[in-house]
Design an enzyme around this catalytic site. Structure first.
Site, PDB file in Angstrom:
ATOM      1  N   CYS A   2     103.724  32.809 -31.339  1.00 56.36           N
ATOM      2  CA  CYS A   2     104.856  33.668 -31.666  1.00 56.36           C
ATOM      3  C   CYS A   2     106.109  33.213 -30.939  1.00 56.36           C
ATOM      4  O   CYS A   2     106.051  32.549 -29.917  1.00 56.36           O
ATOM      5  CB  CYS A   2     104.535  35.090 -31.250  1.00 56.36           C
ATOM      6  N   ARG A  27     107.208  27.754 -34.228  1.00 59.08           N
ATOM      7  CA  ARG A  27     106.108  28.146 -33.354  1.00 59.08           C
ATOM      8  C   ARG A  27     105.094  29.035 -34.086  1.00 59.08           C
ATOM      9  O   ARG A  27     103.944  29.139 -33.681  1.00 59.08           O
ATOM     10  CB  ARG A  27     106.639  28.931 -32.163  1.00 59.08           C
ATOM     11  N   TRP A  74     102.834  34.851 -35.424  1.00 57.94           N
ATOM     12  CA  TRP A  74     101.753  33.992 -35.878  1.00 57.94           C
ATOM     13  C   TRP A  74     100.495  34.819 -35.620  1.00 57.94           C
ATOM     14  O   TRP A  74     100.063  34.963 -34.486  1.00 57.94           O
ATOM     15  CB  TRP A  74     101.754  32.693 -35.058  1.00 57.94           C
ATOM     16  N   ASN A 100     104.158  38.058 -27.095  1.00 63.16           N
ATOM     17  CA  ASN A 100     103.494  36.798 -27.407  1.00 63.16           C
ATOM     18  C   ASN A 100     102.279  36.706 -26.491  1.00 63.16           C
ATOM     19  O   ASN A 100     102.422  36.867 -25.276  1.00 63.16           O
ATOM     20  CB  ASN A 100     104.465  35.623 -27.152  1.00 63.16           C
ATOM     21  N   GLY A 101     101.111  36.478 -27.055  1.00 64.80           N
ATOM     22  CA  GLY A 101      99.895  36.408 -26.231  1.00 64.80           C
ATOM     23  C   GLY A 101      98.808  37.276 -26.814  1.00 64.80           C
ATOM     24  O   GLY A 101      98.860  37.636 -27.988  1.00 64.80           O
ATOM     25  N   GLU A 481      95.589   8.783 -34.226  1.00 64.43           N
ATOM     26  CA  GLU A 481      96.847   9.520 -34.368  1.00 64.43           C
ATOM     27  C   GLU A 481      97.328   9.495 -35.828  1.00 64.43           C
ATOM     28  O   GLU A 481      97.839  10.493 -36.335  1.00 64.43           O
ATOM     29  CB  GLU A 481      97.895   8.930 -33.412  1.00 64.43           C
ATOM     30  N   LYS A 485      98.054  12.861 -38.031  1.00 63.69           N
ATOM     31  CA  LYS A 485      99.343  13.130 -38.683  1.00 63.69           C
ATOM     32  C   LYS A 485      99.136  13.464 -40.141  1.00 63.69           C
ATOM     33  O   LYS A 485      99.689  14.411 -40.663  1.00 63.69           O
ATOM     34  CB  LYS A 485     100.293  11.914 -38.595  1.00 63.69           C
ATOM     35  N   GLU A 488      97.429  16.916 -40.701  1.00 61.41           N
ATOM     36  CA  GLU A 488      98.278  18.048 -40.305  1.00 61.41           C
ATOM     37  C   GLU A 488      99.301  18.410 -41.376  1.00 61.41           C
ATOM     38  O   GLU A 488      99.534  19.576 -41.644  1.00 61.41           O
ATOM     39  CB  GLU A 488      99.095  17.684 -39.056  1.00 61.41           C
ATOM     40  N   HIS A 504      77.463   3.156 -39.264  1.00 61.49           N
ATOM     41  CA  HIS A 504      76.444   4.046 -38.694  1.00 61.49           C
ATOM     42  C   HIS A 504      76.462   5.429 -39.338  1.00 61.49           C
ATOM     43  O   HIS A 504      75.917   6.377 -38.769  1.00 61.49           O
ATOM     44  CB  HIS A 504      76.641   4.142 -37.177  1.00 61.49           C
ATOM     45  N   LYS A 603     103.606  24.920 -33.050  1.00 60.15           N
ATOM     46  CA  LYS A 603     104.038  23.804 -32.211  1.00 60.15           C
ATOM     47  C   LYS A 603     103.479  23.912 -30.801  1.00 60.15           C
ATOM     48  O   LYS A 603     103.093  22.924 -30.194  1.00 60.15           O
ATOM     49  CB  LYS A 603     105.574  23.777 -32.175  1.00 60.15           C
TER      50      LYS A 603
HETATM   51  C1  AGP Z   1     100.442  17.187 -32.907  1.00 58.67           C
HETATM   52  O1  AGP Z   1     101.026  16.759 -34.070  1.00 58.67           O
HETATM   53  C2  AGP Z   1     100.017  18.599 -32.922  1.00 58.67           C
HETATM   54  N1  AGP Z   1     101.054  19.483 -33.257  1.00 58.67           N
HETATM   55  C3  AGP Z   1      99.129  19.038 -31.772  1.00 58.67           C
HETATM   56  O2  AGP Z   1      97.938  18.322 -31.883  1.00 58.67           O
HETATM   57  C4  AGP Z   1      99.674  18.890 -30.346  1.00 58.67           C
HETATM   58  O3  AGP Z   1      99.773  17.536 -30.011  1.00 58.67           O
HETATM   59  C5  AGP Z   1      98.751  19.620 -29.373  1.00 58.67           C
HETATM   60  O4  AGP Z   1      98.729  20.983 -29.701  1.00 58.67           O
HETATM   61  C6  AGP Z   1      99.153  19.436 -27.934  1.00 58.67           C
HETATM   62  O5  AGP Z   1     100.404  19.967 -27.656  1.00 58.67           O
HETATM   63  P1  AGP Z   1     101.162  19.630 -26.323  1.00 58.67           P
HETATM   64  O6  AGP Z   1     101.395  18.176 -26.282  1.00 58.67           O
HETATM   65  O7  AGP Z   1     102.430  20.426 -26.393  1.00 58.67           O
HETATM   66  O8  AGP Z   1     100.279  20.074 -25.194  1.00 58.67           O
END
Ligand code: AGP
Length: 608
Positions: A2, A27, A74, A100-101, A481, A485, A488, A504, A603
């Site tokens: 949030c 967020r 969220w 938030n939390g 990575e 990407k 996501e 395997h 995020k």
């Molecule tokens: C990456 O594209 C993601 N949004 C996610 O995996 C992110 O890297 C992860 O949540 C870690 O976040 P941070 O680097 O802010 O700790």
């Protein structure tokens, strides 16, 4: 997660709050709301959907004020509905708050208050906090908040207003981030400091177990017993322009394009006389560096993959015993963590709950802890106390891009510095790598010039059922990575495997609808990776190869080749990742996905 924004001052509060909420939308963004306090009355507007929908509703309702609080949600407890959207108001209409939390004992508080005749209206855990405040409030906000902090358990950043205190915003923090700001008769609070940049650079990052009172005149801080304390402000070194998309259609694309500069800035001030020098940030002695026999890299998501890349790089630099651990697992394993451990926590946001808790554990076990983060003043930066800050600037796209390159730059320098302190890095290796690192920004610019070519390739593959990404050795971490990407932002299934591992099991999935993206740099593992490409071709999988410039042989295997500039073998992840980010971006764009705010993601993940 949030996003929270609060404002008090001479501007129209709803405008400032809506603007701040829009900056927080990345967020979490299933619903939003805003409340102001006016003439002893709490007024609010809430809605499902985005901040733009909220703005229209606020305008239609004619909601205005000099102070107010807002929230983008969220959902965690309770479905996505207008009723469950924040702010929440106590039944007696005297208190309003955003949260938030997670309040862990919400059910118990609710039951207790319901027995006392208080009627609840939502399914949220947050309502237990506001109803409790309404129940205990007797004209002294601080006293009521102190009581609340004793009653609730869990993680919270709370921003609160009372019906009879229109000139005061109160906050309380435990576990969830909150920053407070002030400038010339205006007070602010937000989950993310980027929301404040346009108004002030003078901020206080709230600590756990801290309460703040924000007025037009000042910000005051108290502990959870209500005892006041002095707190020095910090000066934010980001600038407001960094949070704008400029001419780019998406933040993600803008951030991909920033990477040459980001690498150059990360190197700046960390190289001296052709060698690595981190002594301005780390006051480490050779004796200490030799003592840390075990290195634990701990992180999540993209930051974790940056550490995997770092481990491969560092193993070539010195005699390191490295473990790369996902933060959410690190805490629950029974690893030996002691004074001979150097534990490095990598987090773009510096607020990721899993990483933060892992850092607390390592600290309590006596490990030497270091943080690599993009946000100076973030919780993990302040708690651990020793940090390398990546100067990537604010990253708004939910999918991390430029912070990955900043992290691998910082981690490469860290590895070199440690090896040097231990006396394990020959001078010629140091010079070779530093000079290669300094060439990286130029190579990244060359790769960015291939954007059109990658867009066309993505167009050909946007209907694929899914993708495999394969690579061997140093090509494996960027494959991880690249797959992350793609999944996501395009919602396609994408999985990365060490190329040699395909046979395997995963090879069973291959067919003509499942393309394989093969990272095949011209290094000592080229032939073996090509064998794996051939195995995939035998199962009729289309191949997209990421090959080194000048590798003409690769054309025998596939027509779909993206060439990457040659670099020192250790630095391959730098040149591999940009084409993969662009590939994911254009596949997602082709598929009409919401690139900067992909579904179900946030995020900054501040819950475990
Ligand atoms: C990456 O594209 C993601 N949004 C996610 O995996 C992110 O890297 C992860 O949540 C870690 O976040 P941070 O680097 O802010 O700790």
């Amino acid at each position: 997660m949030c996003g929270i924004m609060g404002y008090i001052g001479h501007r129209e509060a709803t405008n400032v709050i809506l603007d701040g909420l829009a900056k927080h939308e990345y967020r979490g963004y299933d619903s939003a709301g805003i409340a102001v306090v006016k003439d002893n009355e709490i007024l609010e507007v809430r809605t499902i959907g985005r901040v733009s929908v909220l703005a229209a509703k606020v305008a239609a309702a004619g909601l205005t004020g000099e102070a107010g609080i807002g929230h983008t949600r969220w959902a965690t407890h309770g479905g996505v509905s207008e009723t469950n959207a924040h702010p929440h108001i106590s039944s007696d209409k005297r208190v309003v708050l955003v949260h938030n939390g997670i309040i862990e004992n919400a059910r118990e508080i609710r039951k207790d208050l319901e027995l006392r005749g208080i009627k609840f209206h939502t399914e949220t855990d947050t309502e237990s906090a506001v109803q409790y405040l309404g129940y205990v409030y007797n004209g002294d906000p601080k006293e009521a908040i102190v009581k609340l902090t004793k009653r609730i358990r869990g993680a919270f950043a709370l921003v609160i207003m009372f019906y009879d205190r229109p000139g005061e915003i109160w906050t309380a923090r435990k576990g969830s981030p909150l920053v407070v700001g002030h400038a010339n008769g205006e007070g602010f609070c937000a989950s993310d400091p980027t929301a404040l940049l346009e108004y002030t650079r003078v901020v206080w990052f709230m600590d756990d177990d801290e309460i703040a009172r924000i007025t037009r005149e000042r910000c005051e801080f108290f502990d959870f017993a209500g005892v006041p304390h002095n707190k020095e402000p910090m000066h934010l070194d980001w600038d407001a322009a960094m949070t704008s998309r400029g001419e780019y259609p998406h933040f993600m694309l803008k951030e991909i394009h920033e990477q040459p500069d980001v690498v150059a800035h990360t190197l700046l001030g960390r190289i001296a006389g052709g060698g690595v020098d981190l002594s301005r940030e780390l006051s480490w002695t050779p004796e200490e560096a030799k003592k840390w026999r075990k290195i634990h890299f701990v992180a999540c998501g993209t930051s974790h993959y940056a550490t995997v890349a770092a481990a491969y790089i560092m193993e070539n630099l010195g005699k390191f015993d490295i473990r790369t651990e996902v933060a959410s697992e690190y805490r629950y394993r029974n690893m030996t963590i002691d004074s001979e451990t150097l534990a490095v926590f990598v987090s773009q946001s510096g607020e990721t709950a899993d990483t933060l808790h892992a850092a607390r554990l390592a600290k309590s076990r006596g490990a030497k802890c270091l943080v690599i983060t993009n946000v100076r003043g973030s919780t993990i930066d302040r708690e651990v106390g020793e940090s390398i800050i990546t100067p990537a600037g604010p990253e708004i796209g939910v999918a991390a891009t430029k912070t990955f390159t900043a992290q691998i730059t910082a981690l490469t320098l860290l590895g070199m510095y440690l090896a040097k302190l231990r006396g394990e890095l020959p001078e010629d290796s140091e010079r070779r790598l530093i000079s290669a690192l300094m060439d990286i920004p130029g190579k990244l610019s060359l790769l960015l010039a291939k954007e059109k070519e990658i867009e066309e390739l993505a167009r050909d593959f946007a209907d694929a059922r899914g993708f495999f990404f394969i690579g061997r050795g140093i090509a494996y971490p960027p494959a991880l990575e690249g797959a992350l990407k793609l999944k996501e932002i395009s919602y396609l299934h994408a999985e990365a495997y060490p190329a040699g591992e395909m046979k395997h099991g995963p090879i069973a999935l291959l067919d003509k609808e499942l393309p394989v993206v093969a990272l095949v740099p011209k290094n000592s593992l080229w032939e073996k990776t090509v064998s794996n490409i051939e195995e995939s071709m035998a199962r009729r999988s289309p191949i997209i190869a990421l090959a080194t410039e000048g590798d003409n042989e690769i054309k025998q295997y596939t027509d779909h080749v993206i060439f990457t500039p040659a670099t020192e073998p250790e630095l391959y992840p730098f040149v591999a990742v940009i084409p993969l980010q662009l590939f994911a971006y254009y596949i997602a764009r082709q598929r009409g996905c919401d690139i900067d705010m992909p579904r179900n993601l946030a995020k900054s993940v501040t819950v475990e």
